[in-house]
Design an enzyme around this catalytic site. Structure first.
Site, PDB file in Angstrom:
ATOM      1  N   PHE A   1     -30.253 101.554  88.887  1.00  0.00           N
ATOM      2  CA  PHE A   1     -31.552 102.234  89.071  1.00  0.00           C
ATOM      3  C   PHE A   1     -31.723 102.836  90.464  1.00  0.00           C
ATOM      4  O   PHE A   1     -32.786 102.743  91.049  1.00  0.00           O
ATOM      5  CB  PHE A   1     -32.716 101.280  88.753  1.00  0.00           C
ATOM      6  CG  PHE A   1     -32.458 100.388  87.574  1.00  0.00           C
ATOM      7  CD1 PHE A   1     -32.253 100.921  86.306  1.00  0.00           C
ATOM      8  CD2 PHE A   1     -32.390  99.007  87.719  1.00  0.00           C
ATOM      9  CE1 PHE A   1     -31.991 100.102  85.215  1.00  0.00           C
ATOM     10  CE2 PHE A   1     -32.128  98.179  86.639  1.00  0.00           C
ATOM     11  CZ  PHE A   1     -31.923  98.731  85.381  1.00  0.00           C
ATOM     12  N   HIS A   2     -30.658 103.468  90.983  1.00  0.00           N
ATOM     13  CA  HIS A   2     -30.706 104.064  92.314  1.00  0.00           C
ATOM     14  C   HIS A   2     -30.337 105.551  92.295  1.00  0.00           C
ATOM     15  O   HIS A   2     -29.527 106.000  93.108  1.00  0.00           O
ATOM     16  CB  HIS A   2     -29.766 103.328  93.268  1.00  0.00           C
ATOM     17  CG  HIS A   2     -30.087 101.884  93.457  1.00  0.00           C
ATOM     18  ND1 HIS A   2     -29.156 100.960  93.904  1.00  0.00           N
ATOM     19  CD2 HIS A   2     -31.233 101.185  93.255  1.00  0.00           C
ATOM     20  CE1 HIS A   2     -29.715  99.760  93.966  1.00  0.00           C
ATOM     21  NE2 HIS A   2     -30.978  99.881  93.580  1.00  0.00           N
ATOM     22  N   PRO A   3     -30.901 106.375  91.396  1.00  0.00           N
ATOM     23  CA  PRO A   3     -30.526 107.792  91.388  1.00  0.00           C
ATOM     24  C   PRO A   3     -31.001 108.498  92.650  1.00  0.00           C
ATOM     25  O   PRO A   3     -32.092 108.243  93.147  1.00  0.00           O
ATOM     26  CB  PRO A   3     -31.236 108.332  90.143  1.00  0.00           C
ATOM     27  CG  PRO A   3     -32.397 107.416  89.931  1.00  0.00           C
ATOM     28  CD  PRO A   3     -31.923 106.059  90.374  1.00  0.00           C
TER      29      PRO A   3
END
Length: 540
Positions: free
Chosen positions: A478-480
């Protein structure tokens, strides 16, 4: 509508910071437009409650990527905050700045002022970590007067975290009491963005104080549909609210803080992007830039699950009496498992001796959830037996993806192509990571509390079998970021080092989309730092 000095699109991790700093002098009229609504919800404020918001469409964009060839043609689910505070209101609250070298790399990519010396003061400015709370760390590396409370929870985590740390030490890893201190490498307990056993989101830290000012306005439920340009200058923002289209006007600048997905999407909807695609969708081209939506990066991770010989959080949160007791502990004492993230311990390691800095991040959670019904993240409904998980993520993946709009309508999600594991280097590091998990599990400290490896299982042992398992189960952490890349060269980037969008005026981007390269660790703290630095750049 009234004309404002500054219009900020998105009240997320960076947008809340920018709003606070631009409005604090009282000299400028500031408007924030947020597509989501209030963050005053019990499960947002309760730390472990992010399991409940994970699939909640009321506060979450609930994006899905396109199917990816190297991950067995699976689509990934990408939760993103659609609420005040953005993803800082629904994340796991782990506070990591990254490595100094990450920012030196940004500077080397043509971004003067974004080296470690240029960003460290902003981390200190935003932090409020009281020295007495940081039991074993070095106070010189932290701020104590900022609005963002950072909590050292090392005296409140599950007892099994100690087994994990001892296991790491058995393998030659040093104990590190402060991953945001002098060095990142080692194993230890994560600091969290909490205060008083409640989530400390960007909305709580920055936006709520700003809303008390007379020169600050907020409109929620406002879906930005287009940035309005006049002669290539951003003059306002068109947005939809209650099924009506309205326009807000900006006298000075529009600041786009909608995140790594929505910021490039809105630029494209507004005519800044690949001219061929825009013309195909009937969008007038304001400035042709094929880099908008490119350079997409994300952390990819995988977990190994274990059945434990000793009690874990499963024993507290699985049976109904345990749930009731945990609820009472939280409501009456602000204590117990609901007051913490499940990502309690972890570390940063080098998987090869010739590396100069850590290339892998570890996560240890004293909980397991093998059976997850579709659309449910069962953090408070774990397995009915004692279990825990160990996870890994390579820190600086070399794979690059992209996203693009497929419709001229703002409500239509963009097409997201992560291109995970598209390089052999990334496959190799994932394999090194799961091999390290196995080494951890074989140490005296952990083997004595492990009854069995449940997933993937001991029979998955060869490199080939482990890589097959990685392709079958790995998923986003969840680190775009990176989709509005920062850099001086206009033809290779979207914004310049002052965050101004190349080719137009009166418009900046300030969020994780501007990262030239991904940070070594969780990206919420760096995103808020971008907000702090952006405000200073704007006020110059």
């Amino acid at each position: 509508m009234v004309t404002y000095d500054y219009i900020i699109i998105g009240a997320g991790s960076a947008g809340c910071v920018v709003a606070n700093r631009l409005s604090e002098s009282g000299s400028y009229k500031v408007l924030v437009l947020e597509a989501g609504g209030s963050d005053q919800r019990f499960w947002i404020q309760t730390p472990i409650g992010y399991g409940r918001t994970f699939f909640d469409a009321r506060v979450n964009w609930k994006y899905r990527t396109e199917k990816d060839a190297q991950t067995n043609h699976r689509a990934s689910y990408w939760p993103r905050g659609k609420v005040l505070g953005g993803s800082s209101s629904i994340n796991a609250m782990v506070y990591i700045r990254g490595q100094r070298e990450d920012y030196e790399d940004w500077s080397k990519q043509g971004n003067p002022g974004w080296n470690w010396q240029g960003v460290f003061p902003y981390f200190k400015k935003m932090e409020n970590l009281q020295h007495e709370n940081l039991q074993r760390g070095d106070a010189n590396f932290h701020g104590t007067e900022g609005p963002l409370h950072v909590d050292d929870v090392s005296d409140r985590v599950h007892a099994l975290c100690d087994n994990f740390i001892k296991a790491g030490q058995e393998l030659g890893q040093s104990f590190n009491p402060d991953f945001n201190g002098e060095r990142q490498e080692g194993v230890g307990i994560y600091q969290l963005t909490t205060r008083g056993a409640r989530r400390m989101s960007a909305a709580r830290a920055y936006l709520r104080p700003a809303l008390k000012r007379r020169n600050m306005d907020l409109i929620t439920g406002a879906l930005a549909t287009k940035i309005v340009f006049r002669d290539a200058k951003a003059a306002g923002v068109e947005f939809m609210r209650h099924k009506r289209t309205r326009t807000a006007w900006a006298g000075r600048e529009v600041i786009l803080c909608a995140g790594a997905i929505n910021s490039p999407q809105l630029l494209q909807l507004s005519g800044v992007g690949d001219p061929k695609r825009l013309q195909e969708l009937g969008i007038d081209v304001v400035h042709a830039n094929k880099m908008v939506g490119q350079n997409l990066q994300d952390h990819l991770g995988i977990n190994h699950f274990y059945r434990s010989r000793v009690a874990t959080l499963n024993d507290e949160l699985s049976p109904w009496p345990g749930k009731l007791l945990a609820g009472l502990k939280y409501l009456l004492l602000r204590d117990g498992p609901l007051s913490l993230s499940i990502n309690q311990a972890g570390g940063f390691i080098r998987t090869r001796e010739n590396l100069s800095r850590p290339n892998l991040q570890l996560y240890f959670s004293p909980v397991s959830y093998l059976k997850a019904p579709m659309g449910v993240r069962p953090l408070m409904n774990p397995d009915p037996f004692p279990g825990f998980l160990i996870g890994i993520q390579p820190l600086r993946p070399s794979s690059r993806g992209y996203l693009h709009i497929d419709s001229a309508k703002a409500a239509t999600p963009p097409k997201i192509h992560p291109h995970y594991l598209s390089t052999q280097a990334d496959v190799k590091e994932m394999l090194e990571g799961v091999r390290f998990i196995r080494k951890l599990a074989a140490t005296d400290a952990l083997s004595k509390v492990i009854e069995k490896e449940l997933v993937p299982g001991a029979e998955v042992a060869s490199d080939r079998a482990l890589i097959e398992d990685i392709r079958a189960r790995c998923d986003t952490v969840f680190h775009p970021c990176g989709t509005c890349k920062m850099g001086a060269e206009a033809n290779a980037n979207v914004v310049d080092p002052k965050l101004k969008v190349h080719g137009v005026s009166g418009l900046r981007v300030a969020d994780a989309s501007i990262f030239p390269s991904i940070i070594s660790g969780n990206i919420n703290a760096p995103t808020m730092m971008v907000g702090e630095k952006a405000a200073d750049l704007i006020l110059e």
